[in-house]
Design an enzyme around this catalytic site. Structure first.
Site, PDB file in Angstrom:
ATOM      1  N   GLU A 147      -6.035   5.073  -9.030  1.00 54.46           N
ATOM      2  CA  GLU A 147      -7.313   5.635  -8.565  1.00 54.46           C
ATOM      3  C   GLU A 147      -7.845   6.769  -9.446  1.00 54.46           C
ATOM      4  OE1 GLU A 147      -9.426   6.657  -4.324  1.00 54.46           O
ATOM      5  OE2 GLU A 147      -7.538   5.597  -4.483  1.00 54.46           O
ATOM      6  N   THR A 182     -12.906   1.175  -3.602  1.00 56.71           N
ATOM      7  CA  THR A 182     -12.230   1.600  -2.381  1.00 56.71           C
ATOM      8  C   THR A 182     -13.160   2.433  -1.493  1.00 56.71           C
ATOM      9  OG1 THR A 182     -10.192   2.655  -1.568  1.00 56.71           O
ATOM     10  CG2 THR A 182     -11.294   3.688  -3.459  1.00 56.71           C
ATOM     11  N   PHE A 198     -11.968  -0.713   4.394  1.00 56.83           N
ATOM     12  CA  PHE A 198     -10.958   0.015   5.157  1.00 56.83           C
ATOM     13  C   PHE A 198     -11.032  -0.329   6.643  1.00 56.83           C
ATOM     14  CE2 PHE A 198      -9.461   3.897   2.516  1.00 56.83           C
ATOM     15  CZ  PHE A 198      -9.225   3.076   1.433  1.00 56.83           C
ATOM     16  N   ASP A 212       0.852  -1.189   0.000  1.00 64.08           N
ATOM     17  CA  ASP A 212       0.000   0.000   0.000  1.00 64.08           C
ATOM     18  C   ASP A 212       0.890   1.242   0.000  1.00 64.08           C
ATOM     19  OD1 ASP A 212      -2.224   1.583   0.085  1.00 64.08           O
ATOM     20  OD2 ASP A 212      -2.701   1.205   2.183  1.00 64.08           O
TER      21      ASP A 212
END
Length: 320
Positions: free
Chosen positions: A95, A156, A178, A16
């Site tokens: 993204e 996401t 998350f 990440d």
């Protein structure tokens, strides 16, 4: 054998970060980025050549300064992704601008532009995951990209079961619930300030989603994300994927305890779970009724948008 090595046997490990030098240290299968991570990496001296390359690309395009900034932003994200793919064998997530989170049409257009840019650099779309916020509009954009264009998507900013169900029914490739941000909300908004790993509300959320997906045979994969500690990560051992920051990867590399597999398809099949379906009205209602998910989704979009603007301002200094 380290905990990280043990985890790699049962879970796909994803880095990440946008720092591909850090990625190379821990040998993950995939990597994921977001505006905040790209901003952080772009501020590092060793990545200035990529920023300069993106700026030069934008200067070659006709248009206003704002249009050139947009071109540089897209190209920079693709350049980072391309470099990351040189050090991971799997896929990289790139993204979509958070400011498009409520615009299905523009999200699809932006995604296809990024895929085209990757193709111009010799990267096949099979190695790319387009990341979109798990708004209703983002999920619908992903459905179009998956079904009409063969573009794989990673949804996401996912905090609720309703979001997860909508993503599965849309047939998206991957979701990123998350974990840590869910924990943050409960610490800030309840009397409980510490949670054991298996009782962590973020861990419980991902466990419930994983079991639901496997119970009913959805193809969508679950990638736990946004961890606050290694306890959360170990409590989700067996999850399809886990995306982990370099700092926590280092902790896992330095630990040597045995790893317990908490999530498995066989165990999920045994769960007593009711199948539900989610249309737009039900999605919006269920999300509205979940204060944590509503707060964290809107906050996450705002924060990514802020960092996107910061990155644009950084690029503007190079365009002058």
């Amino acid at each position: 054998m380290s905990v990280l090595q043990e985890l790699k046997k049962i879970t796909t490990i994803v880095a990440d970060t946008g720092d591909f030098e850090a990625i190379n240290i821990y040998k993950p299968t995939d990597a994921t980025t977001n505006p905040s991570l790209i901003l952080s990496a772009s501020s590092m001296e060793r990545y200035q050549p990529l920023v300069q390359k993106a700026v030069e690309y934008a200067k070659g395009k006709k248009g206003s300064v704002s249009e050139q900034v947009a071109e540089a932003m897209d190209y920079l994200c693709v350049l980072f992704g391309t470099e990351i793919l040189k050090v991971v064998p799997g896929r990289v997530s790139t993204e979509i601008d958070a400011r498009l989170s409520f615009d299905t049409k523009k999200s699809v257009e932006k995604a296809l532009k990024l895929i085209a840019l990757y193709k111009s650099l010799g990267v096949d779309k099979e190695r790319i995951l387009i990341k979109l916020a798990s708004t209703w509009e983002g999920i619908k954009a992903a459905e179009i990209l998956e079904n009409e264009h063969g573009v794989h998507c990673n949804l996401t900013l996912l905090f609720s079961f309703a979001q997860a169900v909508a993503c599965a029914e849309a047939g998206v490739t991957l979701i990123s619930p998350f974990v840590g941000r869910i924990l943050d909300w409960y610490v800030a908004n309840t009397d409980t300030k510490k949670f054991e790993a298996l009782k962590d509300p973020g861990v419980i959320s991902v466990t419930n989603i994983y079991n639901y997906y496997k119970k009913f045979g959805y193809k969508t994969l679950v990638m736990g994300a946004s961890f606050r500690n290694v306890g959360e990560i170990k409590a989700l051992a067996g999850c399809d994927l886990l995306t982990i920051s370099p700092a926590l990867l280092k902790e896992l590399e330095n630990e040597t305890e045995s790893v317990v597999t908490y999530l498995s398809v066989s165990n999920a099949k045994l769960q007593d779970i009711e199948k539900i379906t989610v249309d737009e009205c039900r999605f919006r209602w269920l999300l509205n009724e979940d204060a944590m998910a509503t707060d964290k989704l809107s906050e996450g979009i705002r924060k990514f948008a802020v960092d996107t603007v910061k990155l644009e301002n950084l690029i503007k200094t190079y365009l002058k």
